[in-house]
Scaffold this active site. Structure first.
Site, mmCIF file in Angstrom:
data_model
loop_
_atom_site.group_PDB
_atom_site.id
_atom_site.type_symbol
_atom_site.label_atom_id
_atom_site.label_comp_id
_atom_site.label_asym_id
_atom_site.label_seq_id
_atom_site.Cartn_x
_atom_site.Cartn_y
_atom_site.Cartn_z
ATOM 1 N N GLU A 1 17.144 60.471 94.745
ATOM 2 C CA GLU A 1 18.159 60.141 93.753
ATOM 3 C C GLU A 1 19.472 60.884 93.972
ATOM 4 O OE1 GLU A 1 14.267 58.946 92.072
ATOM 5 O OE2 GLU A 1 15.014 60.764 93.047
ATOM 6 N N HIS B 1 7.897 61.289 82.012
ATOM 7 C CA HIS B 1 8.435 59.939 82.161
ATOM 8 C C HIS B 1 8.788 59.324 80.816
ATOM 9 C CE1 HIS B 1 6.561 58.978 86.390
ATOM 10 N NE2 HIS B 1 7.184 60.137 86.345
#
Length: 323
Positions: A61, A130
């Site tokens: 990322e 998450h």
């Protein structure tokens, strides 16, 4: 004329329309090309636009957010997809210290017309790492605009506005909502970022929220109505849409703002005097721990409507007593 579209289809339509208009727009992220997107948002886009404009990346990322930021500085318009905004923390230096600040620090010599998009918040039993909601983190960073969709109609209109915006936009979605269907016009349209609209009208109190929490707000409106209150549900089209609060205070006197952060916050304003309180100050068991993974623990952790209905009369009475 309107038709029913899933949220994933509305997002895809928005990207397709803008990419057909402007060759400088491209999509980059993990699994966006060959796999058609982790949530099938970009299905078929590789076939239409090719591998130079729909770009698969490694699980890196920080790297692809940096590449996209550099591309934006050089006149391109990247759409960066994070598989979840939990993973954006790996790239947060590029988002906060590069993209958000580039225009200001360069004296306008370099812009940053780009979109960072992907799901936010809890998506069920995915565990603590998450299930986090970071919209308020990003909204506290000057230079960023933050948008959280709540249905297919505003998903398309807001994403199109985000893509053509000259500033970086954080565009947040929900894994649990990609398959939800809503009416979307066939004709092209844009929704301005930073405005809001009334979902349900009432007289006693205004609930203000955004994103997936709008479903909770609408459930809370129904539950409060059963107890004799007539609430209004308002939806924000940008996390900093503060004008709606003052407008509603002028006619309803009571405004409650709710978001999907870890403590399921509920802020109250009465008349012209602000009185902000956390939901956890009024309800036993409000959340101050990470989202659990077990089903029974998670359902207790996310009992937001019950918490709002329990807290509302207490906050309302306290506001009345203090005026």
């Amino acid at each position: 004329m309107a038709r029913q579209l899933q949220i994933r289809e509305a997002l895809r339509e928005a990207m397709n329309e803008e990419m057909r208009k402007d060759e400088s727009v491209f999509l980059i992220g993990e699994e966006v090309a060959e796999y058609n997107g982790a949530y099938k948002v970009s299905q078929g886009m590789l076939d239409e636009f090719g591998p130079k404009r729909v770009i698969d990346t490694p699980i890196a990322e920080l790297g692809f957010a940096g590449i996209a930021t550099g591309a934006a500085m050089n006149g391109l318009k990247p759409i960066v997809e994070f598989m979840t905004f939990n993973f954006s923390l790996v790239a947060i230096d590029q988002i906060i210290n590069a993209s958000a600040k580039m225009n200001s620090m360069s004296g306008g010599q370099f812009g940053s017309p780009m979109v960072f998009r992907g799901p936010t918040g809890s998506a069920g039993q995915l565990g603590a790492q998450h299930s986090q909601a970071f919209e308020n983190w990003f909204a506290n960073c000057p230079g960023l605009k933050v948008v959280v969709l709540s249905n297919a109609y505003n998903a398309k209109g807001l994403l199109k506005s985000a893509i053509i915006d000259p500033d970086p936009v954080i565009f947040m979605e929900s894994e649990q909502m990609y398959g939800f269907k809503h009416e979307v016009p066939e004709e092209e349209y844009y929704i301005p970022i930073g405005q809001a609209n009334i979902q349900k009208a009432g007289t006693d109190v205004t609930l203000v929220s955004f994103g997936k929490m709008m479903r909770v707000a609408e459930e809370a409106v129904t539950a409060l109505a059963e107890k004799g209150f007539l609430p209004t549900a308002n939806k924000e089209h940008g996390i900093r849409s503060s004008q709606i609060t003052q407008d509603d205070v002028d006619w309803a006197d009571r405004v409650f703002y709710m978001d999907g952060g870890n403590e399921r916050r509920l802020f109250a304003q009465f008349g012209k005097v602000s009185h902000a309180q956390r939901l956890s100050d009024y309800v036993d068991g409000a959340n101050t721990v990470p989202n659990p993974g077990r089903c029974n623990d998670l359902s207790q952790h996310l009992r937001i409507v019950d918490m709002i209905v329990e807290a509302f009369p207490k906050i309302n009475q306290e506001l009345v007593d203090n005026t």
